[in-house]
Enzyme design. Structure first.
Site, PDB file in Angstrom:
ATOM      1  N   THR A  17       7.444  -8.295  -6.536  1.00 15.63           N
ATOM      2  CA  THR A  17       7.490  -9.434  -7.453  1.00 15.63           C
ATOM      3  C   THR A  17       8.839  -9.535  -8.158  1.00 15.63           C
ATOM      4  O   THR A  17       9.272 -10.630  -8.516  1.00 15.63           O
ATOM      5  CB  THR A  17       6.327  -9.317  -8.462  1.00 15.63           C
ATOM      6  OG1 THR A  17       5.118  -9.423  -7.718  1.00 15.63           O
ATOM      7  CG2 THR A  17       6.353 -10.394  -9.517  1.00 15.63           C
ATOM      8  N   TYR A  20       3.025 -17.677  -6.271  1.00 17.38           N
ATOM      9  CA  TYR A  20       4.349 -17.097  -6.015  1.00 17.38           C
ATOM     10  C   TYR A  20       4.302 -16.203  -4.782  1.00 17.38           C
ATOM     11  O   TYR A  20       3.258 -15.737  -4.362  1.00 17.38           O
ATOM     12  CB  TYR A  20       4.852 -16.334  -7.243  1.00 17.38           C
ATOM     13  CG  TYR A  20       4.356 -14.915  -7.371  1.00 17.38           C
ATOM     14  CD1 TYR A  20       3.141 -14.625  -7.974  1.00 17.38           C
ATOM     15  CD2 TYR A  20       5.114 -13.846  -6.880  1.00 17.38           C
ATOM     16  CE1 TYR A  20       2.698 -13.321  -8.098  1.00 17.38           C
ATOM     17  CE2 TYR A  20       4.671 -12.545  -7.010  1.00 17.38           C
ATOM     18  CZ  TYR A  20       3.470 -12.276  -7.614  1.00 17.38           C
ATOM     19  OH  TYR A  20       3.041 -10.992  -7.729  1.00 17.38           O
ATOM     20  N   THR A  34       4.977  -3.595  -7.544  1.00 20.50           N
ATOM     21  CA  THR A  34       4.281  -2.662  -8.435  1.00 20.50           C
ATOM     22  C   THR A  34       2.985  -2.114  -7.826  1.00 20.50           C
ATOM     23  O   THR A  34       2.514  -1.058  -8.238  1.00 20.50           O
ATOM     24  CB  THR A  34       3.955  -3.346  -9.783  1.00 20.50           C
ATOM     25  OG1 THR A  34       3.167  -4.509  -9.533  1.00 20.50           O
ATOM     26  CG2 THR A  34       5.219  -3.714 -10.533  1.00 20.50           C
ATOM     27  N   ASP A  35       2.406  -2.823  -6.849  1.00 19.00           N
ATOM     28  CA  ASP A  35       1.076  -2.442  -6.345  1.00 19.00           C
ATOM     29  C   ASP A  35       1.028  -1.013  -5.789  1.00 19.00           C
ATOM     30  O   ASP A  35       0.076  -0.273  -6.044  1.00 19.00           O
ATOM     31  CB  ASP A  35       0.609  -3.418  -5.250  1.00 19.00           C
ATOM     32  CG  ASP A  35       0.291  -4.808  -5.796  1.00 19.00           C
ATOM     33  OD1 ASP A  35       0.260  -4.978  -7.025  1.00 19.00           O
ATOM     34  OD2 ASP A  35       0.075  -5.718  -4.967  1.00 19.00           O
ATOM     35  N   LYS A  37      -0.371   2.463 -11.894  1.00 18.11           N
ATOM     36  CA  LYS A  37      -0.472   1.065 -12.341  1.00 18.11           C
ATOM     37  C   LYS A  37      -1.833   0.862 -12.993  1.00 18.11           C
ATOM     38  O   LYS A  37      -2.862   1.227 -12.415  1.00 18.11           O
ATOM     39  CB  LYS A  37      -0.288   0.117 -11.143  1.00 18.11           C
ATOM     40  CG  LYS A  37      -0.241  -1.350 -11.553  1.00 18.11           C
ATOM     41  CD  LYS A  37       0.104  -2.286 -10.399  1.00 18.11           C
ATOM     42  CE  LYS A  37       0.094  -3.726 -10.893  1.00 18.11           C
ATOM     43  NZ  LYS A  37       0.356  -4.708  -9.828  1.00 18.11           N
ATOM     44  N   GLU A  87     -19.006  21.176 -11.064  1.00 18.68           N
ATOM     45  CA  GLU A  87     -20.321  20.653 -10.664  1.00 18.68           C
ATOM     46  C   GLU A  87     -20.487  20.730  -9.142  1.00 18.68           C
ATOM     47  O   GLU A  87     -21.596  20.898  -8.636  1.00 18.68           O
ATOM     48  CB  GLU A  87     -20.476  19.205 -11.153  1.00 18.68           C
ATOM     49  CG  GLU A  87     -21.930  18.779 -11.232  1.00 18.68           C
ATOM     50  CD  GLU A  87     -22.095  17.358 -11.765  1.00 18.68           C
ATOM     51  OE1 GLU A  87     -21.141  16.781 -12.304  1.00 18.68           O
ATOM     52  OE2 GLU A  87     -23.221  16.831 -11.617  1.00 18.68           O
TER      53      GLU A  87
HETATM   54  N1  ASP Z   1       1.929  -7.659  -4.910  1.00 17.53           N
HETATM   55  C1  ASP Z   1       3.186  -7.415  -5.593  1.00 17.53           C
HETATM   56  C2  ASP Z   1       3.824  -6.207  -4.966  1.00 17.53           C
HETATM   57  O1  ASP Z   1       3.332  -5.128  -5.150  1.00 17.53           O
HETATM   58  C3  ASP Z   1       2.933  -7.228  -7.031  1.00 17.53           C
HETATM   59  C4  ASP Z   1       4.131  -6.807  -7.841  1.00 17.53           C
HETATM   60  O2  ASP Z   1       5.204  -6.486  -7.371  1.00 17.53           O
HETATM   61  O3  ASP Z   1       3.962  -6.760  -9.091  1.00 17.53           O
HETATM   62  O4  ASP Z   1       4.801  -6.360  -4.267  1.00 17.53           O
END
Ligand code: ASP
Length: 357
Positions: free
Chosen positions: A41, A54, A120-121, A193, A314
């Site tokens: 992103t 996007y 970020t994923d 995340k 456990e």
């Molecule tokens: N789907 C995107 C990615 O991981 C989300 C992001 O970058 O925040 O490339």
């Protein structure tokens, strides 16, 4: 997949020959930092100024660098485009390419640090993989953004600015691979995340962030505790693929037959994203026992966001032949298990690895 990786490596060799001498743009008396762009992103664009419709991974690395005021005062910069994908499409092939490239760059006296721009994923998986296989004490930093570059208050430029500051700083030497997002510095071992949309999207739920960075001013609170980079025994030099490891999410009345399916599909290891303290129902435990009896390595992690998975609490790991992930979440436990399975080891050794890395 092996063939694809071979061609990528061959391309990279040609690519590297062109960069034997690193010509950093400004050539000022500043640290030299290479930005390796992979997409996400942070490089995403949309028609409008919000997140609607996007597409991640649209801008090239040069455009990203040019969009950050003052970044050229932090370091001499050079950008390379490794891939341009949303990180949901991050792959082992790209990981291997990245690791090779980073190890080559950091072996040069002309490079002081690396920044990787990334979605970020799956950023925490890439960062943790690199934390295990990069062979240098020089800083390696991943960063990204929750808002596309075209959105109102896109935070990518400040994240990139801070990531370059961290990668350029001598204070960051020996800290392993770090995730820099939203003014925070996390160890790759700890970062995860935590939000689908918020700018405050990463945290280190068990051990806490290792530092902070405000407009390039860095303060470290501690060093990472787990083994990384130059102390790590893992290497992907010459490795073309990693053994298949699957993750199974546990829930009430979970069917046990996924385990047999996974083994039939070629998995050498299985990570259970367990309920609570890495738990699963009786039927799944029996299937796990059968799997470990066949030499499949089964790691118990947890679907919960925080806490260690305890050995022989456990669930009797000695009886079921299982390994506990300790603090690692399922996605990172999978990364560690894939690397661990590159070599034959007994369960006790594998357990030690999970306690130490
Ligand atoms: N789907 C995107 C990615 O991981 C989300 C992001 O970058 O925040 O490339």
């Amino acid at each position: 997949m092996r063939t694809l990786h071979f061609f990528k490596q061959a391309f990279l060799v040609v690519f590297i020959v062109g960069f034997t001498h690193f010509s950093f743009a400004q050539g000022k008396d500043l640290p030299n930092v290479v930005i390796l762009a992979t997409g996400g992103t942070i490089a995403g664009t949309a028609e409008g100024a919000d997140q609607a419709g996007y597409t991640a991974g649209q801008l090239g690395v040069t455009t990203m660098i040019e969009s950050v005021p003052g970044i050229q005062e932090l370091a001499n910069l050079k950008g390379e485009q490794i891939s341009n994908v949303g990180s949901q499409d991050m792959s082992i092939d790209i990981w291997l390419t990245l690791a090779d490239r980073i190890n080559t760059l950091l072996a040069s006296n002309e490079v002081d640090g690396i920044v990787i721009t990334h979605g970020t994923d799956t950023q925490e998986e890439t960062a943790y993989f690199l934390n295990l296989v990069v062979k240098s004490d020089k800083p390696v930093v991943t960063t990204g953004a929750m808002r596309p570059a075209t959105a109102i208050s896109a935070e990518g430029p400040l994240n990139l600015y801070n990531a370059v500051a961290v990668a350029a700083s001598p204070k960051s030497i020996g800290k392993g691979v770090m995730v820099v997002m939203n003014d925070q510095i996390h160890s790759a071992h700890d970062a995860t995340k935590i939000s689908t949309t918020a700018v405050q999207s990463f945290m280190s739920p068990v051990e806490g962030q290792i530092g902070g960075v405000i407009y390039g001013n860095i303060e470290y609170y501690r060093s990472p505790y787990s083994i990384h980079t130059t102390k790590s025994e893992f290497s992907v030099e010459g490795v073309m693929e990693l053994p298949r490891v699957d993750i199974m999410y546990a829930y009430a009345d979970m069917p046990a037959d996924f385990i047999a399916y996974s083994i039939k599909a070629g998995a050498k290891g299985i990570v259970i994203a367990g309920v609570g303290n890495g738990n699963m129902n009786a039927a799944t435990l029996e299937a796990v026992k059968k799997a470990t009896g066949q030499g499949i390595v089964v790691v118990r992690s947890t679907r919960l966001p925080s806490g260690d998975v305890l050995r022989n609490a456990e669930v009797n790991d000695d009886e079921y032949g299982t390994v506990v992930s300790d603090e690692l979440n399922p996605a990172k436990a999978r990364v560690l298990l894939m690397l661990t399975l590159l070599k034959e080891r007994n369960i006790e050794e594998i357990q030690e690895i999970f306690f130490n890395y």
